[in-house]
Design a protein around this motif. Structure first.
Motif, PDB file in Angstrom:
ATOM      1  N   LEU A  72      34.136  39.884  47.572  1.00  0.00           N
ATOM      2  CA  LEU A  72      35.368  40.136  48.185  1.00  0.00           C
ATOM      3  C   LEU A  72      36.768  40.465  47.368  1.00  0.00           C
ATOM      4  O   LEU A  72      37.570  41.175  47.805  1.00  0.00           O
ATOM      5  CB  LEU A  72      35.859  38.747  48.864  1.00  0.00           C
ATOM      6  CG  LEU A  72      37.156  38.435  49.536  1.00  0.00           C
ATOM      7  CD1 LEU A  72      37.087  39.640  50.950  1.00  0.00           C
ATOM      8  CD2 LEU A  72      37.145  37.227  50.225  1.00  0.00           C
ATOM      9  N   ALA A  73      36.672  40.170  46.084  1.00  0.00           N
ATOM     10  CA  ALA A  73      37.629  40.697  45.114  1.00  0.00           C
ATOM     11  C   ALA A  73      37.693  42.252  44.885  1.00  0.00           C
ATOM     12  O   ALA A  73      38.652  42.895  44.922  1.00  0.00           O
ATOM     13  CB  ALA A  73      37.883  39.676  44.012  1.00  0.00           C
ATOM     14  N   CYS A  74      36.420  42.606  44.932  1.00  0.00           N
ATOM     15  CA  CYS A  74      36.068  44.061  44.571  1.00  0.00           C
ATOM     16  C   CYS A  74      36.518  44.750  45.756  1.00  0.00           C
ATOM     17  O   CYS A  74      37.281  45.754  45.844  1.00  0.00           O
ATOM     18  CB  CYS A  74      34.572  44.155  44.457  1.00  0.00           C
ATOM     19  SG  CYS A  74      33.883  45.629  44.873  1.00  0.00           S
ATOM     20  N   LEU A  75      36.124  44.267  47.098  1.00  0.00           N
ATOM     21  CA  LEU A  75      36.541  44.779  48.373  1.00  0.00           C
ATOM     22  C   LEU A  75      37.969  45.061  48.326  1.00  0.00           C
ATOM     23  O   LEU A  75      38.770  46.021  48.872  1.00  0.00           O
ATOM     24  CB  LEU A  75      35.970  44.214  49.483  1.00  0.00           C
ATOM     25  CG  LEU A  75      34.230  44.254  49.652  1.00  0.00           C
ATOM     26  CD1 LEU A  75      33.992  43.240  50.809  1.00  0.00           C
ATOM     27  CD2 LEU A  75      33.733  45.424  49.813  1.00  0.00           C
ATOM     28  N   ASN A  76      38.788  44.078  47.879  1.00  0.00           N
ATOM     29  CA  ASN A  76      40.366  44.044  48.084  1.00  0.00           C
ATOM     30  C   ASN A  76      40.904  45.033  47.157  1.00  0.00           C
ATOM     31  O   ASN A  76      41.699  45.645  47.562  1.00  0.00           O
ATOM     32  CB  ASN A  76      40.605  42.469  47.594  1.00  0.00           C
ATOM     33  CG  ASN A  76      40.440  41.517  48.531  1.00  0.00           C
ATOM     34  OD1 ASN A  76      40.483  41.682  49.628  1.00  0.00           O
ATOM     35  ND2 ASN A  76      40.426  40.228  47.966  1.00  0.00           N
ATOM     36  N   ALA A  77      40.057  45.135  45.922  1.00  0.00           N
ATOM     37  CA  ALA A  77      40.565  46.180  45.024  1.00  0.00           C
ATOM     38  C   ALA A  77      40.397  47.503  45.374  1.00  0.00           C
ATOM     39  O   ALA A  77      41.334  48.487  44.918  1.00  0.00           O
ATOM     40  CB  ALA A  77      39.767  46.056  43.641  1.00  0.00           C
ATOM     41  N   VAL A  78      39.373  47.902  46.223  1.00  0.00           N
ATOM     42  CA  VAL A  78      39.321  49.160  46.526  1.00  0.00           C
ATOM     43  C   VAL A  78      39.852  49.612  48.165  1.00  0.00           C
ATOM     44  O   VAL A  78      39.622  50.470  48.620  1.00  0.00           O
ATOM     45  CB  VAL A  78      37.734  49.770  46.537  1.00  0.00           C
ATOM     46  CG1 VAL A  78      37.307  49.700  45.122  1.00  0.00           C
ATOM     47  CG2 VAL A  78      36.971  48.998  47.464  1.00  0.00           C
ATOM     48  N   GLY A  79      40.638  48.708  48.536  1.00  0.00           N
ATOM     49  CA  GLY A  79      41.379  48.705  49.836  1.00  0.00           C
ATOM     50  C   GLY A  79      40.483  48.768  51.170  1.00  0.00           C
ATOM     51  O   GLY A  79      40.812  49.111  52.333  1.00  0.00           O
ATOM     52  N   ALA A 138      40.238  35.592  45.846  1.00  0.00           N
ATOM     53  CA  ALA A 138      39.537  36.549  46.682  1.00  0.00           C
ATOM     54  C   ALA A 138      40.509  36.416  47.937  1.00  0.00           C
ATOM     55  O   ALA A 138      40.600  37.451  48.784  1.00  0.00           O
ATOM     56  CB  ALA A 138      38.187  36.543  46.668  1.00  0.00           C
ATOM     57  N   LEU A 139      40.375  35.142  48.422  1.00  0.00           N
ATOM     58  CA  LEU A 139      40.968  34.829  49.693  1.00  0.00           C
ATOM     59  C   LEU A 139      42.427  35.137  50.173  1.00  0.00           C
ATOM     60  O   LEU A 139      42.892  35.324  50.908  1.00  0.00           O
ATOM     61  CB  LEU A 139      40.745  33.185  50.169  1.00  0.00           C
ATOM     62  CG  LEU A 139      39.281  32.825  50.417  1.00  0.00           C
ATOM     63  CD1 LEU A 139      39.354  31.123  50.287  1.00  0.00           C
ATOM     64  CD2 LEU A 139      38.849  33.616  51.778  1.00  0.00           C
ATOM     65  N   THR A 140      43.203  35.368  48.826  1.00  0.00           N
ATOM     66  CA  THR A 140      44.568  35.532  48.973  1.00  0.00           C
ATOM     67  C   THR A 140      44.739  37.121  48.937  1.00  0.00           C
ATOM     68  O   THR A 140      45.840  37.709  49.024  1.00  0.00           O
ATOM     69  CB  THR A 140      45.405  35.071  47.992  1.00  0.00           C
ATOM     70  OG1 THR A 140      44.830  35.536  46.719  1.00  0.00           O
ATOM     71  CG2 THR A 140      45.440  33.496  48.104  1.00  0.00           C
ATOM     72  N   GLY A 141      43.552  37.835  48.951  1.00  0.00           N
ATOM     73  CA  GLY A 141      43.610  39.306  48.970  1.00  0.00           C
ATOM     74  C   GLY A 141      44.079  39.771  47.804  1.00  0.00           C
ATOM     75  O   GLY A 141      44.094  41.224  47.725  1.00  0.00           O
ATOM     76  N   ASN A 142      43.535  39.163  46.737  1.00  0.00           N
ATOM     77  CA  ASN A 142      43.982  39.651  45.320  1.00  0.00           C
ATOM     78  C   ASN A 142      42.736  40.053  44.692  1.00  0.00           C
ATOM     79  O   ASN A 142      41.467  40.020  45.324  1.00  0.00           O
ATOM     80  CB  ASN A 142      44.470  38.756  44.330  1.00  0.00           C
ATOM     81  CG  ASN A 142      45.959  38.491  44.893  1.00  0.00           C
ATOM     82  OD1 ASN A 142      46.698  39.553  44.713  1.00  0.00           O
ATOM     83  ND2 ASN A 142      46.344  37.391  45.593  1.00  0.00           N
ATOM     84  N   TYR A 185      40.712  41.328  40.470  1.00  0.00           N
ATOM     85  CA  TYR A 185      40.795  41.247  38.969  1.00  0.00           C
ATOM     86  C   TYR A 185      41.058  42.700  38.452  1.00  0.00           C
ATOM     87  O   TYR A 185      40.614  43.680  39.129  1.00  0.00           O
ATOM     88  CB  TYR A 185      39.533  40.720  38.336  1.00  0.00           C
ATOM     89  CG  TYR A 185      39.285  39.487  38.717  1.00  0.00           C
ATOM     90  CD1 TYR A 185      39.640  38.269  38.182  1.00  0.00           C
ATOM     91  CD2 TYR A 185      38.284  39.064  39.865  1.00  0.00           C
ATOM     92  CE1 TYR A 185      39.266  36.959  38.508  1.00  0.00           C
ATOM     93  CE2 TYR A 185      37.773  37.929  40.455  1.00  0.00           C
ATOM     94  CZ  TYR A 185      38.394  36.707  39.668  1.00  0.00           C
ATOM     95  OH  TYR A 185      37.863  35.530  39.970  1.00  0.00           O
ATOM     96  N   PRO A 186      41.740  42.725  37.279  1.00  0.00           N
ATOM     97  CA  PRO A 186      42.444  41.655  36.648  1.00  0.00           C
ATOM     98  C   PRO A 186      43.877  41.135  37.411  1.00  0.00           C
ATOM     99  O   PRO A 186      44.496  41.929  38.040  1.00  0.00           O
ATOM    100  CB  PRO A 186      43.031  42.147  35.269  1.00  0.00           C
ATOM    101  CG  PRO A 186      43.007  43.789  35.525  1.00  0.00           C
ATOM    102  CD  PRO A 186      41.949  43.987  36.926  1.00  0.00           C
ATOM    103  N   VAL A 187      44.114  39.986  37.277  1.00  0.00           N
ATOM    104  CA  VAL A 187      45.144  39.242  37.995  1.00  0.00           C
ATOM    105  C   VAL A 187      46.304  39.675  37.066  1.00  0.00           C
ATOM    106  O   VAL A 187      46.424  39.409  35.947  1.00  0.00           O
ATOM    107  CB  VAL A 187      44.812  37.815  38.002  1.00  0.00           C
ATOM    108  CG1 VAL A 187      46.288  36.950  38.765  1.00  0.00           C
ATOM    109  CG2 VAL A 187      43.672  37.328  38.751  1.00  0.00           C
ATOM    110  N   ARG A 188      47.452  40.173  37.617  1.00  0.00           N
ATOM    111  CA  ARG A 188      48.467  40.445  36.980  1.00  0.00           C
ATOM    112  C   ARG A 188      49.426  39.628  37.252  1.00  0.00           C
ATOM    113  O   ARG A 188      49.934  39.125  38.069  1.00  0.00           O
ATOM    114  CB  ARG A 188      48.983  41.972  37.392  1.00  0.00           C
ATOM    115  CG  ARG A 188      47.961  43.060  37.176  1.00  0.00           C
ATOM    116  CD  ARG A 188      48.408  44.266  37.562  1.00  0.00           C
ATOM    117  NE  ARG A 188      47.692  45.324  36.900  1.00  0.00           N
ATOM    118  CZ  ARG A 188      46.663  45.907  37.812  1.00  0.00           C
ATOM    119  NH1 ARG A 188      46.217  45.442  38.888  1.00  0.00           N
ATOM    120  NH2 ARG A 188      45.858  46.870  37.244  1.00  0.00           N
TER     121      ARG A 188
END
Length: 154
Positions: free
Chosen positions: A87-94, A145-149, A151-154
């Motif tokens: 999910l974090a990966c999917l968030n990263a690529v929009g 992941a659930l907050t739409g964020n 890695y890396p967390v900034r």
């Protein structure tokens, strides 16, 4: 050897995912959602175009290994770690997460279903023999992941 850097793209397996070892390594095991998500995250953070052959084929790999519950598994265990990384990966690529719903829901639905009454997230239910619950890590990964964020967390 020269100055050639390995950017990891050539380590993409024939199945279009990534494993913890390179395909030419004697200890190579089949690709999994965790390592494929991590590779996509690394490539995205390095500026790889989401429409490149590496990214599109890796996302198709993830789509192919997603479970009907909406979650992801690694080594035969459907779990929050694999799902949170994916999910974090999917968030990263929009990616539009609604396009990742299966008959049992999407990745977010699976993660929410794994949340305990104390707010923590279980690794897997039931926890397979020999696995540690890792609730602190699973909770941290799920929150990101659930907050739409991502890695890396900034």
């Amino acid at each position: 050897m020269g100055n050639r850097r390995n950017d990891g793209k050539e380590n993409q397996g024939e199945d279009q995912g990534w494993s913890w070892a390179t395909p030419m390594n004697d200890y190579y095991f089949a690709s999994d959602a965790d390592n494929t998500a991590a590779a996509i995250l690394a490539l995205a953070n390095a500026g790889e175009d989401v429409d490149s052959q590496y990214m599109t084929s890796a996302l198709e790999y993830l789509r192919g290994v997603q479970m009907q519950s909406g979650g992801f598994s690694a080594y035969g265990v459907e779990n929050t770690g694999s799902t949170a990384w994916s999910l974090a990966c999917l968030n990263a690529v929009g990616e539009d997460i609604s396009n990742w719903a299966k008959s049992g829901g999407g990745p977010s639905d699976f993660l929410i279903s794994m949340q305990s009454s104390d707010g923590s997230f279980a690794f897997a239910i039931p926890l397979p023999e020999g696995y540690l619950p890792m609730s602190e890590k699973m909770t941290a990964d799920c929150i990101i992941a659930l907050t739409g964020n991502t890695y890396p967390v900034r």
